[in-house]
Write a protein that holds these residues in place. Structure first.
Motif, PDB file in Angstrom:
ATOM      1  N   ARG A 134       0.691  -1.129  -0.177  1.00 53.45           N
ATOM      2  CA  ARG A 134       0.079  -0.069   0.032  1.00 53.45           C
ATOM      3  C   ARG A 134       1.013   1.189   0.017  1.00 53.45           C
ATOM      4  N   VAL A 135       1.876   1.207   0.763  1.00 52.89           N
ATOM      5  CA  VAL A 135       2.906   2.519   0.818  1.00 52.89           C
ATOM      6  C   VAL A 135       3.508   2.637  -0.301  1.00 52.89           C
ATOM      7  N   ARG A 136       3.920   1.579  -1.196  1.00 55.30           N
ATOM      8  CA  ARG A 136       4.589   1.558  -2.550  1.00 55.30           C
ATOM      9  C   ARG A 136       3.910   2.180  -3.297  1.00 55.30           C
ATOM     10  N   VAL A 137       2.451   1.778  -3.577  1.00 54.63           N
ATOM     11  CA  VAL A 137       1.624   2.178  -4.743  1.00 54.63           C
ATOM     12  C   VAL A 137       1.333   3.271  -4.352  1.00 54.63           C
ATOM     13  N   ALA A 138       1.088   3.990  -3.170  1.00 55.47           N
ATOM     14  CA  ALA A 138       0.868   5.386  -2.668  1.00 55.47           C
ATOM     15  C   ALA A 138       1.855   6.351  -3.062  1.00 55.47           C
ATOM     16  N   ARG A 139       3.234   5.819  -2.829  1.00 55.79           N
ATOM     17  CA  ARG A 139       4.383   6.653  -3.048  1.00 55.79           C
ATOM     18  C   ARG A 139       4.478   6.855  -4.443  1.00 55.79           C
ATOM     19  N   ARG A 140       4.245   5.688  -5.381  1.00 58.18           N
ATOM     20  CA  ARG A 140       4.456   5.710  -6.990  1.00 58.18           C
ATOM     21  C   ARG A 140       3.164   6.812  -7.183  1.00 58.18           C
ATOM     22  N   ASP A 141       2.020   6.892  -6.747  1.00 57.64           N
ATOM     23  CA  ASP A 141       0.940   7.669  -7.086  1.00 57.64           C
ATOM     24  C   ASP A 141       1.344   9.219  -6.869  1.00 57.64           C
ATOM     25  N   LEU A 142       1.980   9.263  -5.927  1.00 57.19           N
ATOM     26  CA  LEU A 142       2.236  10.715  -5.400  1.00 57.19           C
ATOM     27  C   LEU A 142       3.401  11.290  -6.046  1.00 57.19           C
ATOM     28  N   LEU A 143       4.299  10.447  -6.568  1.00 55.87           N
ATOM     29  CA  LEU A 143       5.357  11.088  -7.408  1.00 55.87           C
ATOM     30  C   LEU A 143       5.148  11.140  -8.718  1.00 55.87           C
ATOM     31  N   GLU A 144       4.068  10.638  -9.232  1.00 55.85           N
ATOM     32  CA  GLU A 144       3.545  10.940 -10.637  1.00 55.85           C
ATOM     33  C   GLU A 144       3.260  12.278 -10.775  1.00 55.85           C
ATOM     34  N   ARG A 145       2.640  13.049  -9.668  1.00 50.83           N
ATOM     35  CA  ARG A 145       2.219  14.214  -9.935  1.00 50.83           C
ATOM     36  C   ARG A 145       3.254  15.308 -10.332  1.00 50.83           C
ATOM     37  N   PRO A 146       3.058  16.203 -11.197  1.00 52.44           N
ATOM     38  CA  PRO A 146       3.964  17.300 -11.181  1.00 52.44           C
ATOM     39  C   PRO A 146       4.395  18.015 -10.502  1.00 52.44           C
ATOM     40  N   GLY A 147       5.863  18.052 -10.192  1.00 54.85           N
ATOM     41  CA  GLY A 147       6.739  19.042  -9.265  1.00 54.85           C
ATOM     42  C   GLY A 147       6.406  18.247  -7.736  1.00 54.85           C
ATOM     43  N   THR A 148       6.169  16.980  -7.941  1.00 53.38           N
ATOM     44  CA  THR A 148       5.978  16.299  -6.323  1.00 53.38           C
ATOM     45  C   THR A 148       7.202  15.920  -5.931  1.00 53.38           C
ATOM     46  N   LYS A 149       7.694  16.329  -4.574  1.00 53.58           N
ATOM     47  CA  LYS A 149       8.772  15.849  -4.116  1.00 53.58           C
ATOM     48  C   LYS A 149       8.619  14.487  -3.345  1.00 53.58           C
ATOM     49  N   GLU A 150       9.629  13.939  -2.820  1.00 57.80           N
ATOM     50  CA  GLU A 150       9.366  12.666  -2.219  1.00 57.80           C
ATOM     51  C   GLU A 150       8.470  12.794  -1.010  1.00 57.80           C
ATOM     52  N   PRO A 151       7.435  12.019  -0.957  1.00 55.72           N
ATOM     53  CA  PRO A 151       6.207  12.326   0.030  1.00 55.72           C
ATOM     54  C   PRO A 151       6.889  11.946   1.435  1.00 55.72           C
ATOM     55  N   THR A 152       6.214  12.601   2.376  1.00 55.31           N
ATOM     56  CA  THR A 152       6.364  12.608   3.805  1.00 55.31           C
ATOM     57  C   THR A 152       5.741  11.325   4.160  1.00 55.31           C
ATOM     58  N   PRO A 153       5.971  10.745   5.482  1.00 59.34           N
ATOM     59  CA  PRO A 153       5.284   9.687   6.141  1.00 59.34           C
ATOM     60  C   PRO A 153       3.675  10.320   6.314  1.00 59.34           C
ATOM     61  N   ALA A 154       3.742  11.544   6.645  1.00 64.73           N
ATOM     62  CA  ALA A 154       2.181  12.143   6.966  1.00 64.73           C
ATOM     63  C   ALA A 154       1.516  12.055   5.579  1.00 64.73           C
TER      64      ALA A 154
END
Length: 280
Positions: A134-154
């Protein structure tokens, strides 16, 4: 009688269903499944089974392709998917619907089980594996957004609906497919050391302490002469003949006293161990 000339092929026309998917649930496949169910075990049934597996193998390979770039060789993934296909062919009942509806989740599940059970360098609880996915998929989804940096745990927690503690466990498990060798160097230069150098090891002295404490009470109960004999034999490293000369008794008598005293102390120590285990 005249025949109409052949019509030229229109390259822009969409291909037929048969041309698009030669592995589809065609009447040929349906007939093969019905034949497979009706046949008893034997060469004829094996041939029908092999034909069905070959017919649907491209679909299994496509499912395996969905899991590429996850740390497993593509050829190995195809073999796992083929195993799932064989299981689907063996278990399918033609009276219950289309084969594809049954085979796709069966093959997908087989590949996922392969990752869950065989790809982890260390055994990880299933709950942690699910958090990792779940974390891996969420991290991938968030990084696909333009200009998004590495997502925080929050941010990952907000995206997945997990707590930050669960996200932390999932992030930690992201690296659990591989392990670090105990021989890997942790520092550079002449004073480099390996991971194995940082690990403790069993101290044999602990066993001596346990044995000594277990025997202490019974040694105190022995007569003074027997205690003296044991001390001379095991602490002063005297021979039995030397002890006999010092005490003015025979060597045979010394040997019997040592044997009897040691047996008495050992039996009492083992009896204490058995009683403590029974109490616990």
């Amino acid at each position: 009688m005249t025949t109409a000339p052949p019509q030229p092929h229109d390259a822009s026309a969409p291909p037929s269903a048969a041309a698009r998917r030669d592995h589809d649930d065609s009447p040929e496949a349906t007939a093969l499944f019905e034949r497979l169910v009706a046949l008893d075990d034997g060469p004829e049934r094996d041939a029908a089974r092999d034909e069905l597996v070959a017919l649907w193998l491209p679909m299994a390979h496509r499912i395996a392709g969905r899991f590429r770039d996850r740390g497993e060789a593509m050829e190995d993934l195809r073999q796992v998917a083929a195993l799932g296909l064989i299981k689907a062919v063996d278990r399918f009942d033609p009276a219950r619907g289309a084969f594809e509806s049954y085979a796709v989740p069966t093959i997908t599940g087989e590949v996922k089980r392969h990752f869950r059970d065989r790809m982890w360098a260390l055994r990880v609880p299933r709950r942690v594996q699910e958090l990792r996915n779940r974390v891996r998929v969420a991290r991938r989804d968030l990084l696909e957004r333009p200009g998004t940096k590495e997502p925080t745990p929050a941010e990952l927690a907000a995206h997945t609906g997990l707590t930050e503690e669960e996200v932390a466990a999932g992030l930690e498990a992201l690296e659990s497919f591989s392990t670090l060798s105990l021989d890997a160097e942790l520092a550079t230069g002449d004073d480099g050391y390996s991971l194995g150098d940082t690990l403790g090891e069993s101290d044999s002295s602990f066993d001596v302490v346990v044995d000594r404490e277990a025997a202490k009470n019974e040694l105190r109960r022995l007569p003074e002469r027997e205690r003296a004999i044991l001390y001379m034999r095991f602490f002063e490293d005297m021979t039995q003949s030397g002890i006999a000369d010092r005490l003015g008794i025979s060597q045979m008598h010394v040997s019997r006293l040592i044997t009897r005293s040691c047996a008495q102390v050992r039996d009492e120590a083992l009896g204490q161990f058995s009683r403590s285990r029974s109490a616990s």
